[in-house]
Design a protein around this motif. Structure first.
Motif, PDB file in Angstrom:
ATOM      1  N   UNK A   1       0.834  -1.202   0.000  1.00  0.00           N
ATOM      2  CA  UNK A   1       0.000   0.000   0.000  1.00  0.00           C
ATOM      3  C   UNK A   1       0.869   1.252   0.000  1.00  0.00           C
ATOM      4  N   UNK A   2       1.995   1.210   0.686  1.00  0.00           N
ATOM      5  CA  UNK A   2       2.920   2.338   0.675  1.00  0.00           C
ATOM      6  C   UNK A   2       3.457   2.608  -0.718  1.00  0.00           C
ATOM      7  N   UNK A   3       3.785   1.537  -1.437  1.00  0.00           N
ATOM      8  CA  UNK A   3       4.264   1.707  -2.815  1.00  0.00           C
ATOM      9  C   UNK A   3       3.168   2.281  -3.706  1.00  0.00           C
ATOM     10  N   UNK A   4       1.957   1.805  -3.532  1.00  0.00           N
ATOM     11  CA  UNK A   4       0.840   2.312  -4.340  1.00  0.00           C
ATOM     12  C   UNK A   4       0.610   3.787  -4.038  1.00  0.00           C
TER      13      UNK A   4
ATOM     14  N   UNK B   1       3.077  10.466  -7.045  1.00  0.00           N
ATOM     15  CA  UNK B   1       3.940  10.863  -8.158  1.00  0.00           C
ATOM     16  C   UNK B   1       3.108  11.146  -9.403  1.00  0.00           C
ATOM     17  N   UNK B   2       2.110  10.318  -9.655  1.00  0.00           N
ATOM     18  CA  UNK B   2       1.223  10.538 -10.801  1.00  0.00           C
ATOM     19  C   UNK B   2       0.450  11.840 -10.640  1.00  0.00           C
ATOM     20  N   UNK B   3       0.029  12.125  -9.417  1.00  0.00           N
ATOM     21  CA  UNK B   3      -0.693  13.374  -9.162  1.00  0.00           C
ATOM     22  C   UNK B   3       0.183  14.582  -9.486  1.00  0.00           C
ATOM     23  N   UNK B   4       1.465  14.541  -9.062  1.00  0.00           N
ATOM     24  CA  UNK B   4       2.376  15.652  -9.379  1.00  0.00           C
ATOM     25  C   UNK B   4       2.593  15.766 -10.877  1.00  0.00           C
ATOM     26  N   UNK B   5       2.711  14.660 -11.596  1.00  0.00           N
ATOM     27  CA  UNK B   5       2.897  14.711 -13.038  1.00  0.00           C
ATOM     28  C   UNK B   5       1.676  15.313 -13.720  1.00  0.00           C
TER      29      UNK B   5
END
Length: 70
Positions: A32-35, A41-45
């Motif tokens: 869950x931490x990795x997800x 990261x996707x949100x920042x992109x």
């Protein structure tokens, strides 16, 4: 009062071993931490793409309003 005094012997406390499910919960927490890291990261992109597109749109609007044609 002497009848209420109890002689206690110091013996180490034996804790029960952790349940087997603790390992499973640890693995779930890691995944869950990795997800969560990938989602952040996707949100920042996505925010970078949106801000970049908004900046280009503003430049195009200013160019169109100033009457400067290429």
């Amino acid at each position: 009062m002497d009848s209420k005094i109890v002689d206690l012997k110091g013996q180490p406390r034996k804790d029960a071993p952790p349940p087997v499910s603790d390992f499973w919960f640890a693995q779930v927490d890691v995944r869950l931490g990795r997800i969560e890291f990938m989602v952040s990261r996707l949100e920042w992109q996505i925010w970078l793409i949106v801000c970049g597109c908004a900046g280009l749109l503003i430049f195009e609007i200013v160019k169109a309003l100033s009457g400067d044609h290429l």
